[in-house]
Scaffold this motif. Structure first.
Motif, PDB file in Angstrom:
ATOM      1  N   UNK A  29      40.600  29.566  39.115  1.00 20.06           N
ATOM      2  CA  UNK A  29      40.508  30.977  39.502  1.00 20.06           C
ATOM      3  C   UNK A  29      41.813  31.765  39.466  1.00 20.06           C
ATOM      4  N   UNK A  30      42.738  31.353  38.594  1.00 24.34           N
ATOM      5  CA  UNK A  30      43.963  32.159  38.463  1.00 24.34           C
ATOM      6  C   UNK A  30      43.846  33.034  37.219  1.00 24.34           C
ATOM      7  N   UNK A  31      44.248  34.297  37.345  1.00 26.44           N
ATOM      8  CA  UNK A  31      44.217  35.226  36.220  1.00 26.44           C
ATOM      9  C   UNK A  31      45.615  35.696  35.876  1.00 26.44           C
ATOM     10  N   UNK A  32      45.786  36.078  34.630  1.00 25.93           N
ATOM     11  CA  UNK A  32      47.086  36.595  34.190  1.00 25.93           C
ATOM     12  C   UNK A  32      46.871  37.897  33.432  1.00 25.93           C
ATOM     13  N   UNK A  33      47.587  38.919  33.840  1.00 28.70           N
ATOM     14  CA  UNK A  33      47.560  40.197  33.130  1.00 28.70           C
ATOM     15  C   UNK A  33      48.976  40.439  32.624  1.00 28.70           C
ATOM     16  N   UNK A  34      49.107  40.620  31.329  1.00 32.54           N
ATOM     17  CA  UNK A  34      50.465  40.828  30.820  1.00 32.54           C
ATOM     18  C   UNK A  34      50.483  41.899  29.746  1.00 32.54           C
ATOM     19  N   UNK A  35      51.644  42.444  29.518  1.00 36.43           N
ATOM     20  CA  UNK A  35      51.787  43.486  28.504  1.00 36.43           C
ATOM     21  C   UNK A  35      53.078  44.241  28.731  1.00 36.43           C
ATOM     22  N   UNK A  36      53.379  45.119  27.784  1.00 33.80           N
ATOM     23  CA  UNK A  36      54.676  45.789  27.818  1.00 33.80           C
ATOM     24  C   UNK A  36      54.766  46.829  28.936  1.00 33.80           C
ATOM     25  N   UNK A  95      36.820  43.406  34.071  1.00 36.60           N
ATOM     26  CA  UNK A  95      35.902  42.341  33.631  1.00 36.60           C
ATOM     27  C   UNK A  95      36.479  40.960  33.963  1.00 36.60           C
ATOM     28  N   UNK A  96      37.775  40.800  33.667  1.00 34.89           N
ATOM     29  CA  UNK A  96      38.413  39.502  33.915  1.00 34.89           C
ATOM     30  C   UNK A  96      38.390  39.182  35.406  1.00 34.89           C
ATOM     31  N   UNK A  97      38.676  40.197  36.209  1.00 33.66           N
ATOM     32  CA  UNK A  97      38.690  39.968  37.655  1.00 33.66           C
ATOM     33  C   UNK A  97      37.286  39.633  38.167  1.00 33.66           C
ATOM     34  N   UNK A  98      36.285  40.333  37.637  1.00 34.64           N
ATOM     35  CA  UNK A  98      34.898  40.020  38.031  1.00 34.64           C
ATOM     36  C   UNK A  98      34.566  38.568  37.668  1.00 34.64           C
ATOM     37  N   UNK A  99      35.018  38.150  36.479  1.00 34.83           N
ATOM     38  CA  UNK A  99      34.767  36.761  36.071  1.00 34.83           C
ATOM     39  C   UNK A  99      35.416  35.773  37.036  1.00 34.83           C
ATOM     40  N   UNK A 100      36.629  36.098  37.483  1.00 34.53           N
ATOM     41  CA  UNK A 100      37.313  35.209  38.442  1.00 34.53           C
ATOM     42  C   UNK A 100      36.516  35.109  39.739  1.00 34.53           C
ATOM     43  N   UNK A 101      35.997  36.258  40.177  1.00 41.19           N
ATOM     44  CA  UNK A 101      35.280  36.278  41.465  1.00 41.19           C
ATOM     45  C   UNK A 101      33.930  35.579  41.363  1.00 41.19           C
ATOM     46  N   UNK A 102      33.317  35.630  40.174  1.00 43.73           N
ATOM     47  CA  UNK A 102      31.958  35.071  40.024  1.00 43.73           C
ATOM     48  C   UNK A 102      31.950  33.782  39.214  1.00 43.73           C
ATOM     49  N   UNK A 103      33.061  33.095  39.152  1.00 49.68           N
ATOM     50  CA  UNK A 103      33.145  31.930  38.279  1.00 49.68           C
ATOM     51  C   UNK A 103      32.289  30.774  38.802  1.00 49.68           C
ATOM     52  N   UNK A 104      31.933  29.901  37.882  1.00 49.53           N
ATOM     53  CA  UNK A 104      31.130  28.735  38.263  1.00 49.53           C
ATOM     54  C   UNK A 104      32.015  27.682  38.909  1.00 49.53           C
ATOM     55  N   UNK A 105      31.366  26.786  39.610  1.00 48.73           N
ATOM     56  CA  UNK A 105      32.075  25.685  40.257  1.00 48.73           C
ATOM     57  C   UNK A 105      32.898  24.930  39.208  1.00 48.73           C
TER      58      UNK A 105
END
Ligand SMILES: Nc1ncnc2c1ncn2[C@@H]1O[C@H](COP(=O)(O)OP(=O)(O)OP(=O)(O)O)[C@@H](O)[C@H]1O
Ligand SMILES: [Mg+2]
Length: 234
Positions: free
Chosen positions: A30-37, A16-26
């Motif tokens: 467009x940088x995403x962060x995925x983190x966890x153990x 979902x997060x990646x889709x949001x990055x690809x379809x973001x508004x002007x």
């Protein structure tokens, strides 16, 4: 077991997060962060994502310099590393923009130690505005927040959580060979012993499946399993 990526909640959240990055508004960065153990399934989820979009995937290394990291990106683009960093940047920018190829950097914790590295990645994003996704361990979220210029460009954050019972069920449904089932009590014991870590859950499911095959069981219960550990090295 089947060699598949189970659509657990963390995978869906990353998608979902990646889709949001690809379809973001002007105007939305467009940088995403995925983190966890460790072992929560970050690399697996990202492998799944970048394969769909012909993304570029590199793993940062502790000894990386801008030149070595860019050299590996060049390799992913099927090109030889070049002696001059600036030329590699030009080449990569051209490819990222022309083919809209998002960049995924795993083990991005290593970028945090070196401002030059982080600035190189920021340049790649700023000049292309193609999504860039960093994947790291828990500390990355805190450390990145001190790098304001980078931090301000992050519009999607996903924290990977421990798998719950529903996730373990989803993993079992997706990964076990057809005709093999696991009783919910045994799935919950696996979740508990694995502390929600997908790496251990995958190992446990594989061991349970072997038991089912060896004993010709359609559904393995806690009673069948007994008190043996799910991982050998406990
Ligand atoms: N969604 C999934 N579907 C199937 N198997 C999975 C899934 N997530 C994780 N696994 C299994 O767990 C193992 C560990 O996952 P992964 O390497 O993705 O974790 P990680 O969060 O990247 O860990 P680290 O921080 O140590 O790099 C994988 O090799 C795979 O066997
Ligand atoms: Mg990983």
């Amino acid at each position: 077991m089947k060699n598949v990526v189970a659509p657990v909640k963390n995978v869906v959240a990353a998608q979902d997060a990646f889709d949001n990055l690809c379809n973001r508004s002007l105007g939305v960065p467009g940088i995403g962060l995925i983190h966890g153990e460790t072992g929560y399934g970050k690399t697996t989820a990202v492998t799944y994502l970048f394969n769909q979009v012909n993304g570029i995937y590199v793993r940062a290394l502790s000894a990386d310099t801008p030149s070595s990291l860019l050299g590996r990106v060049m390799g992913e683009l099927g090109a030889q590393p070049m002696a001059r960093t600036a030329r590699m940047v030009d080449y990569i920018l051209e490819h990222m923009s022309m083919y809209e190829r998002p960049l995924f950097i795993d083990e991005a914790d290593y970028l945090m130690d070196d401002v030059k590295l982080l600035e190189t990645v920021r340049d790649l994003y700023d000049c292309t505005e193609v999504p860039v996704v960093l994947i790291g361990m828990d500390q990355i979220a805190r450390r990145i927040s001190t790098r304001r210029q980078f931090f301000n460009r992050i519009s999607e954050w996903v924290e990977f959580k421990p798998a719950d019972l529903e996730d373990v069920q989803i993993a079992a449904d997706a990964m076990l060979d057809d005709g093999i089932g696991i009783d919910v009590d045994l799935l919950d014991e696996l979740r508990r012993q694995a502390k929600g870590e997908m790496r251990t859950i995958a190992i446990g499911l594989d061991k349970i499946e072997r038991l089912a095959k060896a004993n010709e069981l359609d559904c393995v219960t806690l009673a069948h399993w007994g008190s043996q550990p799910f991982k050998n090295n406990r």
